[in-house]
Design an enzyme around this catalytic site. Structure first.
Site: not given
Ligand code: RB5
Length: 149
Positions: A12, A69, A71, A102, A137
C-alpha cells in the site's frame, strides 16, 4: 539460459520506497522482480494489493510474493484469504527462513513502519534463499491446505 525465478511485489502507500528498494535487491540476487505497484504515495487500501499479489502466486505466474504495508499485518491477512497462499509477517531473519523451511510459505509480508531498510533486505534474502524441507513438515502444510476446502 534458465528462466529467473519471478517474485511479485506489492504494497500500500505506506511502503512504496521500501518495496522499490527490495525489488532492486532481488534483481541483484538474480531473481526477476515483478513489481505490480502502486507507484504513487496516494492513500490506497492494502487488501486490494495483497489480493493482487497473492493471485499472481496462486496462479503460478510468480513463484513467490513479497508484500508490504505499514505493519505488514493487514496486507498479510488479505493475501492469506486467497486459496493456496501461505504468507507470514516477519521482522527477523530466523522467522523468514523458517516460514520457508517448515511452513512452505510462498509469500512474505513486511512492515515498512517497523523495519529499517537494511534489516528488511536481510529478511528478504533469508526468505528467498531458504528451501522447504518437506518430510514431516509436508504433512503439516497439507493440513493447512485441507482447511481451505
Ligand atoms: C495504513 O495507514 C495502514 O493501516 C496499513 O499500511 C497497514 O499497517 C495495515 O495493516
Amino acid at each position: 539460459m534458465t528462466a529467473k525465478t519471478r517474485i511479485v511485489l506489492s504494497s500500500d502507500h505506506a511502503a512504496i520506497g521500501l518495496r522499490q528498494t527490495i525489488a532492486a535487491h532481488l534483481a541483484t540476487l538474480g531473481f526477476e522482480p515483478v513489481d505490480i505497484g502502486p507507484t504513487t504515495s496516494e492513500s490506497t487500501p492494502y487488501p486490494q494489493h495483497g489480493e493482487a499479489a497473492a493471485r499472481r502466486v496462486a496462479s503460478g505466474d510468480c513463484a513467490l510474493g513479497i508484500i508490504l504495508c505499514g505493519t505488514g499485518q493487514g496486507i498479510m491477512m488479505a493475501a492469506n484469504k486467497v486459496k493456496g497462499i501461505r504468507c507470514g509477517v516477519c521482522s527477523d531473519t530466523f522467522s523468514a527462513r523458517m516460514i520457508r523451511e517448515h511452513n512452505d510459505a510462498n509469500m512474505l509480508s513486511l512492515g515498512a513502519r517497523i523495519l529499517g531498510d537494511a534489516l528488511a533486505l536481510e529478511i528478504v534474502t533469508a526468505f528467498v534463499t531458504a528451501r522447504f524441507e518437506g518430510g514431516r513438515h509436508a504433512t503439516r502444510v497439507e493440513m493447512i491446505s485441507a482447511l481451505e476446502s
